[in-house]
Design a protein around this motif. Structure first.
Motif, short mmCIF file in Angstrom:
data_model
loop_
_atom_site.label_atom_id
_atom_site.label_comp_id
_atom_site.label_asym_id
_atom_site.label_seq_id
_atom_site.Cartn_x
_atom_site.Cartn_y
_atom_site.Cartn_z
N ILE A 218 0.85 -1.19 0.00
CA ILE A 218 0.00 0.00 0.00
C ILE A 218 0.89 1.24 0.00
CG2 ILE A 218 -1.73 1.30 1.30
CD1 ILE A 218 -2.61 -1.41 2.52
N LYS B 134 0.86 5.13 0.57
CA LYS B 134 -0.01 6.12 1.21
C LYS B 134 -0.27 7.33 0.31
CE LYS B 134 1.52 4.95 5.91
NZ LYS B 134 2.19 5.47 7.13
N GLU B 135 -1.51 7.80 0.35
CA GLU B 135 -1.89 8.99 -0.44
C GLU B 135 -1.00 10.18 -0.10
OE1 GLU B 135 -5.80 11.86 -1.22
OE2 GLU B 135 -5.93 10.14 0.16
N ASP C 125 2.08 10.20 0.97
CA ASP C 125 3.41 10.04 0.36
C ASP C 125 3.37 10.34 -1.14
OD1 ASP C 125 4.56 9.37 2.76
OD2 ASP C 125 4.31 7.21 2.47
N SER D 268 6.49 0.65 3.20
CA SER D 268 5.07 0.43 2.92
C SER D 268 4.55 -0.80 3.64
CB SER D 268 4.87 0.27 1.40
OG SER D 268 5.39 1.38 0.70
N ASP E 40 -5.23 5.94 -1.01
CA ASP E 40 -3.97 5.20 -1.08
C ASP E 40 -3.90 4.39 -2.37
OD1 ASP E 40 -3.45 6.22 1.41
OD2 ASP E 40 -3.94 4.36 2.48
#
Length: 276
Positions: free
Chosen positions: A173, A175-176, A178, A188, A247
């Motif tokens: 995943i 992250k949005e 990041d 991650s 994400d």
């Protein structure tokens, strides 16, 4: 027709080998009924046909020789019914397991045939994807050592046969936050896409909403080398008036379970998007 049969005759009559009969004799499961007092030759009686036939059928049901001995020691109507009921339940369980495995393999073949046809590498495409449930440890993975142990933990949570081989279910995943900060190589969380019938503990469960995704495929590694592809996606979104809305997922598309050739190992990044 005769009553006394040699080992070869009895074996032929019951479609068994003479070695099988010798083995049954050695372990006292099925012994010849007559021994010639003069020659010492051993003979079976034709009237033993039922015992040997029952042994043969019990072996077909999967009973061990010790279990068959126990069966003959206490053979009765109730014990026979109990035995057959147990074996039937066992068979139903095995059939379900085989059915699930067949379905799993069929899906893998279909997936690999689709991969064989695909020619979308290194180009950003928009694709609608249904909602998915993920199984995740909720722990950041920083290196390949942690990745190995993490994947093992996730696989041990599955109740399937061959869940990961030739599939596109393992990934990380992104992250949005990041993505927006262009921190493309941050540690991650890994996941496995769950099948609908998989029971997942709530603390390891995560749902990815369905919708429109910007996708790109590339060669590389699971934990690194995604910066170029992510930058390409973000530039494409800016150019066409889209923005990130959650994400992203980076999924093993073609992995080391099916090839050792680096140029064949492939990943797909899926970024959820919406129109500005």
């Amino acid at each position: 027709m005769k009553e006394k049969l040699t080992i070869g005759e009895m074996a032929k009559l019951r479609n068994l080998t003479t070695e099988t009969l010798r083995h049954y004799d050695r372990i006292d499961l099925f012994k010849p009924q007559y021994i010639d007092p003069h020659s010492g030759y051993r003979y079976y009686s034709i009237y033993q046909y039922e015992i040997l036939g029952t042994i043969k059928e019990l072996r077909q049901l999967g009973l061990s020789t010790d279990e068959i001995k126990g069966y003959f020691d206490e053979r009765s109507f109730n014990n026979s019914l109990e035995l057959l009921t147990f074996k039937h339940l066992e068979l139903v369980s095995k059939l379900k397991e085989l059915t699930d495995l067949e379905e799993n393999i069929r899906e893998k073949i279909s997936y690999l045939k689709q991969v064989e046809k695909d020619d979308e590498d290194k180009e950003v495409i928009f694709r609608k994807i249904k909602s998915r449930k993920l199984i995740t440890l909720n722990e950041n993975i920083n290196n390949n050592l942690q990745l190995c142990y993490g994947v093992i933990k996730l696989e041990n949570m599955l109740n399937e046969k061959a869940p990961i081989l030739a599939s596109n279910r393992l990934g990380i995943i992104i992250k949005e936050e990041d993505l927006r900060l262009h921190k493309f190589e941050e540690p991650s969380v890994i996941f496995i896409v769950a099948k609908n019938k998989q029971r997942i503990p709530k603390k390891h469960q995560r749902t990815v909403p369905g919708g429109l995704f910007a996708c790109i495929r590339y060669n590389g590694e699971l934990l690194w080398n995604r910066s170029e592809s992510l930058a390409k996606i973000l530039n494409h979104l800016d150019k066409h008036g889209y923005r990130i809305k959650g994400d992203a997922l980076q999924i093993m598309y073609v992995d080391i379970t099916i090839t050792d050739k680096p140029n064949e190992i492939k990943f797909e990044i899926q970024v959820p998007i919406e129109k500005v």
